[in-house]
Every structure is written in structure tokens, then in C-alpha cells.
Design a protein around this motif. Structure first.
Motif: not given
Lengths: 752, 752
Positions: B667-685
Motif C-alpha cells: 500500500e505504501k509502496k515504500g520501496a518505489a524510490e529505492g530501498i530504505h537500507i538503513a532501516n534494513c540494518g535497523g531491522l537486523w538490530q
């Protein structure tokens, strides 16, 4: 010194590196149109149509483009869209072109052999004159003289006369009159269509459609003393004719170029072309002499109203007149759809925008010399109220929020958010100006007819803009005051006082209207949809809005958080005081340090002098002056007035010199990018409020003076209009005299 | 759920409006190059070469361009100059092009009759798959399947296979492989020269020179199952071949496209063309199967290091793996001249720049899964120290100041001054990361060899940046902390603590070096020209730098002036919480109000957990969470970790969902402009520090856990590298186990 030296700005010999300075300083105009003081033949290596992307940098500090020359032709109201700078005034085609060539050698002041060069602007009639001897490579000595003026009486017309006399030698002379549309504004082309045309008997025209859809029409007719056959030599962007004649020793060729300029914004009926032809026809009917006479008479009358005669300081005399000249020239007498732009329509800098300068720096001069002009300036704000409403909405507020930088519609044009977002005092400045106008002119009707809308709509904005602190006081957070070197302060003293004033006046105006004209009040309530609780909200907000000082405060702080900014060691940082302080510090450091760009608390004291004790004023001056960089041209005059009030005579005189140098210093080339028109208004204020000590009409019902003339000034004399009456004021070191005009009766005079 | 569902991101049917979202989410890459998940045949009405002027607006809030599709081909290190945005990564020619046409009808997913559509990204090997039935206007039913991957083993290669099977009907099929340079980056063309070429046996190439002078060479070779004669159909910007074959019911055409990409920045010898041909030759020698095998083996090994296996929550499992996939993909394994850009090389937003994300959000994952990658990220900062020095000089400071937005050189690229000037914590973040690296890996040598330069040079900057208040304390004024909604605060708690840490470590490092390696110390003193009084200045500044809190402070304030900002009524303003808060408030109002974009004090507590009491943490969470908008994608994970620590289980789980939704919500199409890569690292954390409760290697010498698994999670299992040893960690709700690998011995296990 003879009268001419008191009225003429003279160029001191030929210096190629001063082109731009004189182009700005020698700008001619009549309110309707303005042209920078460029040479008729242009300059080598100075193309006017460079394409580049100008960024919305800090205009005060950026390195200007066009090192050699920038021509400028401006008609207030003709604007275009710049992708980065937003709406900007369009630099229109250069219509002064008159290029000479002798035996293949183009006249070029930088490359030809030139002697006996002279140029001067005669402030009496705004005419520009140039003469020199051109020794051509072929051995001719040609004495060339140029004269031109933009008619103050017939505002669409520009009159030029060029004479070339062969002092010795003989040869051909080619004359090429041009209308050049190869002009860009801040790197942008704003012309959608350019149609050059000509007629063989010596006329040429340029038909312009701008990208915004405005039509501009320029037509020149030529009159020459010798029979010349004109041939057209148009290019896509340039209308030009070429003619040739043979000169023998003693021969003289005179070329007169009469140009009419019209636009579709003019308040006249008819097509741009028909009207241009009509103006040209009328001018030819009058003939050159009558045309000049009409023009000169108009200037004479304007000078009667505006002049400040200074005895005992000839240098100041001509400098002050230069500022008054630009004030008079910049004002669009009949047009309340435009105001006076920050560079006095003498350059591309500041993009033809209107700032708070209009209300605070320029208005007093017009209030007391030309009340109709002052009224127009306020009407401009009234007409742009809808734009101000859109600004407020865009920020999420009710009411109206004036643009920090306004163009035609009143919508915000400032491309730098720190100014646009935070320099909110402009909205209160307009209300201050409204009351200044009403108090100075006695035009009370203006309030009920126009002012009330401004008052109520801006009050609505303020009520939304205020934040309430836990103690129940209203605060203005995130504010830039007049000092633009602190972008984000809490309860800026100047801003909060101005806003409080603005809200107080709204409350008072509604109350007065209700009690003096109940019907009028009812109509206003309906028209503006004033809710019952709204007046109370205005009152409450006015009452509770915090001021970061009271009558006991020793040093009035610039803002609640001012003490928390960092102290600077100016002497270590500012190693060359001839350049702006801003060149010696990063914006980042500047924004957290106590280094003022301009007067802030002193400006407050200038506008509300009765609210501060002499001790407070003294303390403020002593504290703020050393940390004020005067990087803004608005600063020195304010400091000068306060210094004068405090009898800091030497300081006040130094500041007077500083004020006059802002545009006029040849070294600093201050006028190169345009005239600092607010400073011109500041100079008038420094003399009238400072040295003559005239009480502001905001706070004094009567014309009242308290002279403190600079050393050596024997007398100053000026006229002021005060509540509908015109007075002549004469101030001497030990006395002053006020004479009511139209009758000449002296209504007041005092010896001090 | 079967294994495939735990490893595959599947598109849920065909939705034209989701193109961009899947283009971002399905980005493939191998560290060397990255390509967004666009269709091979392109899209109708979605030109990739629109010319426009993109402004440096707030990327979080601006409305993105390209509503339908934006292809993206990125090689870290290939950058161009944008007139407004500064240095940006170049969107390179789209090399995946494989266009199909049947009897004049171009395959177009939006216009053709398509059924049985499926697409999925297999995270195990980063391969992308698509299949559908195309019913042509002529009545053929074509079963089309697409497979592609970018080789993780042979980083210059991309392998594509397209199969078209005629289920019914017969007719011609036209195949058009392309390499398309008609691509602009944020509206700009960065290609100075484009040379398309081809060879008739089925190869085509594109030779590119960028305006910056980089060479990029792309060559594709085609292998088809039917005899096809290729004809070239190049245009100025596109290399393409066209071939045709006839399909009868049951026929199947297979087209394989093998593309090699090389640039002049590659760490290989030889011309770009020679190397591309070499890579292609090698690949053909290996053959398709071996090529794939090499690739898949590499991914397998990476997954062994990086995977987090979650039992009991299949949805979380695949989502977490999606984030880990992008972390692994984004990392340039061998290249320390680049870092990981904010959009994980999956879009044009943020222009390929490096932020503090690298140090604070991404580094922990790499520290504990791939220490060599972590080392490269720090080496990147070491290599760009010279750029940081230039930044400091530009602001008038000594030492080194890391760029808020870095590109290749380390010079500031951020075009918005409020971030560039005020978000100074980045410079201290680098030092924190340096110590995090050293502590986590035990690579102490790194400090003396590289770190010391960073320490001393940044300490010099801080000593110049600090202002001293009248009480003798150092202050940091005019600061934006991690919370970018307050641009101009006084003594931001996060920033000041980080700077204090940075200075303390510099002092300690110099002391240790002097006492442990006097010779090394002497060399450092000479190389860095450390003055005798400088160490004392570092020490004094470290000691006296003010913190706006101590151990007694109940609610740690975000900054000294935080209390003075305005309170907001969120419920009135923020009427649709599915959209960012920033859409409901002007920047002007936001900048003076207590509405945080992201964690600030909580981020501080995450980085220095041992310095705060549980009560302080609890109070901070209770106070800040309700006024934090999480408009930044960096925020939710931090809050999730702290919530988890505080045993706010429900909150932590909600935040986990929020973190996973940032890129993955359709719904939010969050990845449309690219991956929020810091948040990927945040998810690991969030999983490792939060749910598994692993103590940070910054503050714990031993691998220590304190599990608090979300409801329903039965077990999580992951590997961590800790001071040079690799461990397998298994966490269950009531126990955890740590097994040292390479031997399999259990070094710790605990039941809770």
C-alpha cells in the motif's frame, strides 16, 4: 562651488572597470520605465545574453556576474518566471543602441583612442551627457557628444541626441541605431517571440511577446542633420538600421533617436503599436524643445517637493540629491499595481522584488514629499492582500501573511526559506506603514475603506502564528528579525513589538468603527466574516503577546535567547573591514553568533522612540553598535539617526558618510548591481528625523523639530507635507523655522 | 509453509500502479552493479529520459517523479554533476532490454491481453522470475517466462533467459534485445558520448563516455534456440538488434542474453572493451550451468553468514530475509572507495549519497556478519578524510568535518544548508563507528594505522566548533540532531555526547599510543603535526563540553532549549496517520514545534545504554514516543529496540511490523524510490539487539544475550562474528545457546 557641482554627478575620467558602477548610478527613469546608464554603443567582451543558472544565494554576499557591464531596461510590472529565483522583473530589450563606425573601426571606448572624456548625470532633469574625442585609426579626430533623457512628462518616451563633429581629417561615418533583444535576465531568456521591423525613412521597431504573455512594443524614429539612407540589418533578436555619411573637417552630424515604449499592462486604450505611434506622433508635433520643456518642468516641480538644500557641505549636498533623484525616479506615480523594488529598478539583483524596505525605509520620504505616492505604495499592499491570504493558507494559517519578497501578486517569491519562512515582521510592518500613512496624511478614510481588511486578515494570521507558553503568554518562535544573521530566534523584540502594535491597532480600529460608524462596522463584520469571539481573541493575543523587555530592562535584548548565542572576536575574524563581515565567516557560524547584519533593537527604538528611556537607547547603542556589521545597507542610516538623537555627533557624522558611500563610493562600486533604494530613503530619514530631529508623524500630531546639525552644516532646507499641508522647514544650528506654503505664513519657528 | 515461501518475495497479481514499488523491491545486484526490477520490455508511457530540473527539496516529503516506472542501473563510483543536487550517482544505460513483438503487436504488460501472471524474487540466489500467458490480437497464446540474475560470483555479468512457448496459434515473433542510453538521472543527461555497435552473429555493445570522463562499456551476446538472423537497428542512444522467427503451436523459443559491464574505475587491468570481452569469453567457457552454480554458491555462503532464521512467524521470516538480501546485495565486497548509499543503490532518490546511516544503522550488521565489509566501510571514511579536511576549511575550521552527504571525495554534497551546516553529529558518528569496529573485531591495529588520523583531525574540528559560555563550559550551538525537524538547537544531547565520546577517545588513544608504542606515537605526532598544547586542548574540551543531562535528570532533554519549543495538538493536525506528519504541517511551523522526525534521545540511549538508568530510559520512551512522528525511516527500529529493552512487548511488536512495512508494504509502496537500507540494518538490530538482546560490542567484551522474543516466535537462529570468532546463536523464549563455529563447540548457553 557653482550650482552645477551641487546638481551633477560627474564621472572622474574614463575607467573601464567602473562601467557597472556608473551603469547603476546613472540609471535614468520616470516611474514607468528605467534604463541603466550604459553607453549607447555597448561594450566589447560584455555579452548581454549569457545563459546561466543563477542560484538563490545571499545577494549581499554573492559574487556578481557580468564583470564588465550589464545593461538594464526595466518596466515595473513586466515579469517572468525564473526556475530557481521565482518571479523576476524582465530585463527588456536595450533600446538606447546607437553604434558608430568610422572606416571599419567600431567606436569602442575600451579599444579606440579616446581623449577629453567627460560624463555626468544632471540631477535637475535626469539627463545624461557624455563627450569625448575619438581619434580614429584612419586619423580623423571626431568630437562626439551624447545627451539623453527619459521624459518625466511623457512617460513612454526616451530622447537621445548624438553629435559627431570632425575636428580634423575626413572619412566616412557609419551610424547604426539598434533595438536589441539579445538580453537575458539573470541568465534566462524571457522572450517567447521577437519581431524586428523597420521603415526605410528611418524608423525601427521591436515587437516582443514575453513567455508570461506580455506584449512590449518599442519604436524608434531617427532624425539626422545630413541626408542618410537607412538600410535595415535585422537579426532574429535585433532590429537595426545602418546609414553612412561622409564627414570633412568641421562637419557635424547630429542624430536624434526618439523611442516610444508601450506594453499591454499600460493604463491606456489601444494596441501597443497604435499607442507607440501615437506617442511618437505627439512628440513630433511638440518638437524637441517643447518635449524637453515639458520634461524639465515636471522634474522641477518634483525637486521643489523633494529637495533637501544643504548649506555648508557641498559634497553631502550632491550626494543627498543623488539619493533623492533615485527615490523620485523609482516611484511609479500613477500605478498602484507596483511598488519600488529593492534595487530601485536599476539592476537585476533582488529580481525586482518588494521587501519591507517599502514600508519602513521608503515610505517616510513619500509620506512627507508626495502623499499620493505613499498612498499608492499602501494600495499596492491592499491589492496584493489576496496573495497574502494564499501565503497564509500555504503555511496552514488563516488570514493574510505578506510575502517577505513580493512581486505582482503578493505571493511569496523568496527562494531562500530562512527568509521567506522566518522574517515574518513584514506582515506587521505593513500595518505600521498603514498607520504611519494615516497619521502623517490625516487620510482617516483609508483605514475604513482599505486598511481594515489588512488589519483583520493579518490579525487572524498572527493569532494562528502565536504559540502559547505554559505561563499563558503568547510567543513568536522561530523568527528572524531585521537582523538576518540570526535566522531562528525566540521572541524577537522588534517583531513582537510590531505584532503587538498591529494587533492593538486592529482591536482599536474595530472598536472605533463600531462606535463611530455602526453601519460601516456591520458591513465590515459581514464582508470579513468576523466571528463574535474573534475580536476578543485579537485583544487577548495583543495583550498577552510577550515582549522580551520592559521599561526597566537595561539592555533591551534582541530576542529572548540572544544571550545564548556565541561571542565573536571581531578583530581576529574581520581582517579587512572594507569588505562585508559575511565574507569572513561561514553562514553556519554566523547563524549562531552575536554578529548582527543590521540594526534590530535600534530599528525598534527608531519606530517606537517614545517607549524607551534615553538610558535604554544609550545602552542599546553602546551594546549593539560594536557587534553590528552593517553588512545590510539598511543598517547605517538607522544607527545614524539614533546616534544623532543621542548627541553622538562624531558617530552620527561618520554614519552619514557611510550611508552616502553605499551607492556613491567609487571604490566600493556600490551601485553596480543597482541602487540601494532603501538606503536612499534612510538618508532622507537620517537628515529629517536625525539631524533636523523631526518627530515621527506616527507619534506626534504636530510638526516638531529638534535640530542637531552635523559640524559645518550652516543650514538645511526642505519641504514636508504634514496632514495635508505643505511646509517649508529651515534648520540652522541654533534655530529652525517652519513656514506653511501656499501663503508663506510662518506657522512655527524656534530658536534653540 | 514450504521453504519457497520463506525465501521468495512474490508479486500478488499484476497491478500497473505497483510497477515502481516492485522495481525498487526487486532490485538485483552484487555490490559491483545494481539494476532495478523493471520489465525487460519497458513500459508504455513511461519515458526514461525526461528532462527536468530536480530541486534539492526534502526527499522524505517531495512528490516523486515518474509516476509509472523508473528503471535504474547503478555502478557505485560512477557519478555526475547535477547543477542543483551536486554530485549524484549516474543512472546508467538500461542493459536488460529484450522486447517482443508478435505480428506487429508489441508486448506491453499494460496494453496486451495477459493472464496467469506471476513474478517473484528468489532471495536465495537473487534471481528474478516472471511468467504469464500473452494472448495476441492475432490469436496466438504465448507462454512467456523470464529469468535473470546478476552474478554474485562474476560481478561484471548479468544473465537473462526468456522463453516463449506457443500454446496455441502460429505466427511470427520478433525479438529485439537492446542496450538503452536514453536514460536521464533526476532529469539530467550525464552521457557525453554514446556509441552503439553490434555484430551480426548476435552481439551488441554500447560504449559510453560520461561528462565526468568515466568510460562504461556494455556488451551483450545472444544465444537463441532457433536460427535467428539479427539485424541492427541502432539509434543515437540505443544499441539494438532485431530478429524474427516463426512459431507454431508447441514451439518454444529460448533467448539467452549474457551481458558484461565494465568501467574505467574497475580494479582490473586492460581497456573496458577488452575486459568485457574477457568476461564474456570466460562465461561462455564455463557454460550456463557452471555460471549459475558459481553464482548460487556465492549467495549460499553469504546467506550462511547473514541469515536470521525465524521459527513461528513465516511472514516476518520472509520480510527479514528481504532486508538481509538488500544489505548483502548493496555491499561492495572488494571496493573501499565507495560505501552503501541511502537507497541501497535501488533508486535515484538521495542521489547515491552516503549518510550517517552507514556508521550507525548499517555497520552493526556488517560488523557481525562480514567484518571485512565493515572494515571497508571505515576505510571509505579514512580515504575521504581529505575531503573532510576541505569541508572544515570551507567553514573556516581546522581539522576534518565529515560531509552530511558524502559522495566519492568526502566533500559535502548536501544541497540543503540546514542539514549540511547543522547536522554535525556525522563527524562524531564516524568515530563511534571506528570504535565499534575495533571493539567488535578486535582489530586494534586499525586504530593506530587509520583511526588515529580520523581521531586527531576530527578533534581539531570540534575544538574550533565549540563555543565557550561564560561559565567556562563548551557548547555546541546551532545544531540539528538526528531529529531533522529541529534544525537549530542548543547543546543537542545526542550530538554533545557523541562529540564528548569522540574527544575522549582521541585523548585516550593518544595516551595509549604514547605509552604502548612511543615510536609509533612520535611518528603520529610528526605526521599529524600535533602541537604540545593540542592534547591538552582536546582533553579540556572533552571534559568541559556540556551535556544537557546527568544521571539525575528525569527526562533527558533533546537539547538545552527543547522545552522552549511549541507543543502541538497532533490529533487535530495529523488527520491521516498513514501519511507522513510532514505533509500536514509547514516546515516553518514544524521547525519550532515539538514534533520529532525521528528518535534522538532514544538513539543516544541505544548507543550509550550503560549511561542511563532504566527509569531514564522508561521516562524518555514515554515522553518522546508520542511526539515522534517516525517520518524518517531510521526511527521505528530504534524505538523498537528500546521498547523491547523496556519489555513493552506489544509496542515492540507493533514497531517490528512498522519497520518491516517501510519497504515491504504494498500500500505504501515504500520501496518505489529505492530501498530504505538503513532501516534494513535497523531491522537486523531490532532482532539482534532488541529481541535477542545481544549486548553491543561497544560496551561488552563478551557475547552476551538477554532474549525477549515477540509473541509466537519459537526460535531465532543467526550467526555473529565476535572478535574474530564466528558463533551460531539460537534463541528461544526461555533459553539461548551460543555455539562457536568451526568446531561446533557450545561456548555458552543459558536458560532464562
Amino acid at each position: 562651488m557653482n550650482e552645477e557641482n551641487l546638481w551633477c554627478l560627474k564621472e572622474d575620467g574614463y575607467h573601464a572597470e567602473r562601467h557597472k558602477y556608473y551603469e547603476g548610478l546613472f540609471t535614468q527613469g520616470n516611474g514607468y520605465m528605467h534604463v541603466r546608464g550604459s553607453f549607447e554603443e555597448g561594450y566589447s567582451d560584455a555579452p548581454q545574453d549569457e545563459e546561466y543558472l543563477r542560484f538563490p544565494d545571499n545577494v549581499t554576499l554573492e559574487k556578481p556576474r557580468h564583470p564588465k557591464s550589464k545593461q538594464g531596461t526595466f518596466i515595473p510590472g513586466i515579469v517572468g518566471q525564473h526556475p530557481l529565483l521565482k518571479e523576476e522583473i524582465v530585463n527588456l530589450p536595450y533600446y538606447l543602441g546607437l553604434e558608430l563606425k568610422s572606416a571599419g573601426e567600431s567606436l569602442d571606448m575600451d579599444r579606440c583612442r579616446i581623449s577629453s572624456y567627460k560624463r555626468w548625470l544632471d540631477l535637475r532633469d535626469g539627463s545624461l551627457h557624455r563627450s569625448f574625442i575619438w581619434e580614429t585609426a584612419e586619423g580623423m579626430r571626431l568630437y562626439c557628444t551624447y545627451h539623453r533623457y527619459i521624459s518625466m512628462a511623457d512617460s513612454h518616451l526616451c530622447i537621445q541626441r548624438v553629435q559627431v563633429q570632425a575636428l580634423s581629417g575626413e572619412g566616412s561615418l557609419e551610424v547604426k541605431p539598434t533595438l536589441r533583444a539579445n538580453v537575458r535576465t539573470n541568465g534566462m531568456n524571457h522572450f517567447a517571440r521577437v519581431v524586428p521591423a523597420s521603415e526605410p525613412e528611418g524608423s525601427l521597431s521591436l515587437d516582443i511577446l514575453t513567455e508570461e504573455g506580455n506584449q512590449i512594443f518599442m519604436q524608434s524614429v531617427l532624425e539626422v542633420s545630413e541626408a542618410i539612407t537607412w538600410q535595415d540589418e535585422h537579426t532574429a533578436m535585433i532590429a537595426s538600421l545602418r546609414g553612412e555619411c561622409l564627414l570633412h573637417t568641421g562637419d557635424q552630424l547630429t542624430v536624434c533617436k526618439l523611442t516610444a515604449v508601450t506594453t499591454d499592462r499600460d493604463l491606456e486604450e489601444g494596441t501597443v503599436r497604435d499607442r507607440a505611434l501615437m506617442h511618437l506622433g505627439q512628440a513630433r508635433d511638440w518638437g524637441w524643445e517643447e518635449l524637453y520643456h515639458r520634461h524639465a518642468a515636471k522634474w522641477k516641480s518634483k525637486w521643489e517637493d523633494a529637495d533637501i538644500r544643504i548649506q555648508g557641505d557641498d559634497a553631502a549636498q550632491v550626494n543627498v540629491r543623488a539619493s533623492l533623484y533615485h527615490l523620485v525616479r523609482s516611484n511609479a506615480e500613477q500605478d498602484d499595481r507596483v511598488a519600488i523594488c529593492a534595487k530601485g529598478y536599476a539592476g537585476e539583483a533582488y529580481f525586482g522584488r518588494y521587501f519591507w524596505d517599502t514600508e519602513i525605509n521608503l515610505l517616510p520620504f513619500f509620506l512627507h514629499t508626495s502623499p499620493q505616492a505613499a498612498r499608492n505604495l499602501l494600495l499596492f499592499r491592499y491589492h496584493t492582500l489576496e496573495g497574502a491570504r494564499r501565503n497564509a493558507r500555504k503555511y496552514g494559517y488563516r488570514g493574510a501573511r505578506y510575502a517577505w519578497e513580493s512581486s505582482l501578486s503578493g505571493e511569496e517569491q523568496c527562494a531562500n526559506w530562512q527568509y521567506a519562512d522566518h522574517e515574518i515582521h513584514i506582515t506587521a510592518d505593513v500595518v505600521y506603514a498603514l498607520y504611519h500613512y494615516v497619521n502623517a496624511t490625516g487620510d482617516d478614510e483609508f483605514l475604513g475603506r482599505y486598511g481594515i481588511d489588512i488589519l483583520v486578515e493579518t490579525a487572524r494570521y498572527w493569532c494562528d502564528r502565536v504559540d502559547w507558553n505554559p505561563e499563558g503568554y503568547g510567543e513568536l518562535l522561530g523568527v528572524m528579525g531585521p537582523d538576518e544573521y540570526l535566522p531562528f530566534t525566540r521572541n524577537n523584540a522588534f517583531t513582537n513589538r510590531m505584532v503587538k502594535f498591529s494587533l492593538e491597532q486592529t482591536v482599536a480600529c474595530l472598536y472605533n468603527l463600531q462606535h463611530s460608524k455602526p453601519d460601516g462596522y456591520a458591513a465590515v463584520v459581514e464582508r470579513l466574516d468576523i466571528r463574535p469571539d474573534e475580536r476578543e481573541l485579537f485583544r487577548h493575543t495583543a495583550e498577552k503577546l510577550r515582549l522580551p523587555y520592559d521599561s526597566q530592562t537595561e539592555i533591551v535584548p534582541q530576542s529572548d535567547d540572544f544571550a545564548q548565542y556565541a561571542d565573536l572576536e571581531f578583530d581576529t575574524l574581520w581582517t579587512d573591514r572594507s569588505r562585508p563581515f559575511g565574507h569572513f565567516i561561514s553562514q553556519e557560524r554566523n547563524y549562531r553568533s552575536k554578529a548582527l547584519k543590521q540594526a534590530d533593537v535600534l530599528e525598534l527604538m527608531l519606530l517606537f522612540p517614545q517607549e524607551f528611556t534615553r538610558e535604554q537607547m544609550k545602552a542599546a547603542y553602546a551594546y549593539y553598535e560594536p557587534i553590528t556589521t552593517h553588512d545590510s545597507s539598511l543598517s547605517a542610516a538607522v544607527h545614524g539617526i539614533v546616534a544623532s538623537w543621542l548627541e553622538h555627533k562624531e558617530e552620527a557624522e561618520k554614519l552619514l558618510q557611510r550611508v552616502m558611500a553605499i551607492d556613491l563610493s567609487v571604490e566600493k562600486k556600490g551601485a553596480a548591481e543597482g541602487i540601494h533604494i532603501a538606503n536612499c530613503g534612510g538618508l532622507w530619514q537620517l537628515i529629517v528625523y536625525g539631524f533636523a530631529g523631526m518627530a515621527s508623524a506616527m507619534w506626534s500630531e504636530n510638526l516638531h523639530l529638534q535640530p542637531r546639525l552635523p559640524e559645518g552644516w550652516e543650514e538645511i532646507r526642505f519641504q514636508v507635507v504634514w496632514r495635508g499641508e505643505r511646509y517649508r522647514v529651515t534648520v540652522r544650528p541654533d534655530a529652525y523655522e517652519v513656514n506653511k506654503l501656499n501663503g508663506g505664513e510662518a506657522v512655527a519657528s524656534q530658536t534653540i
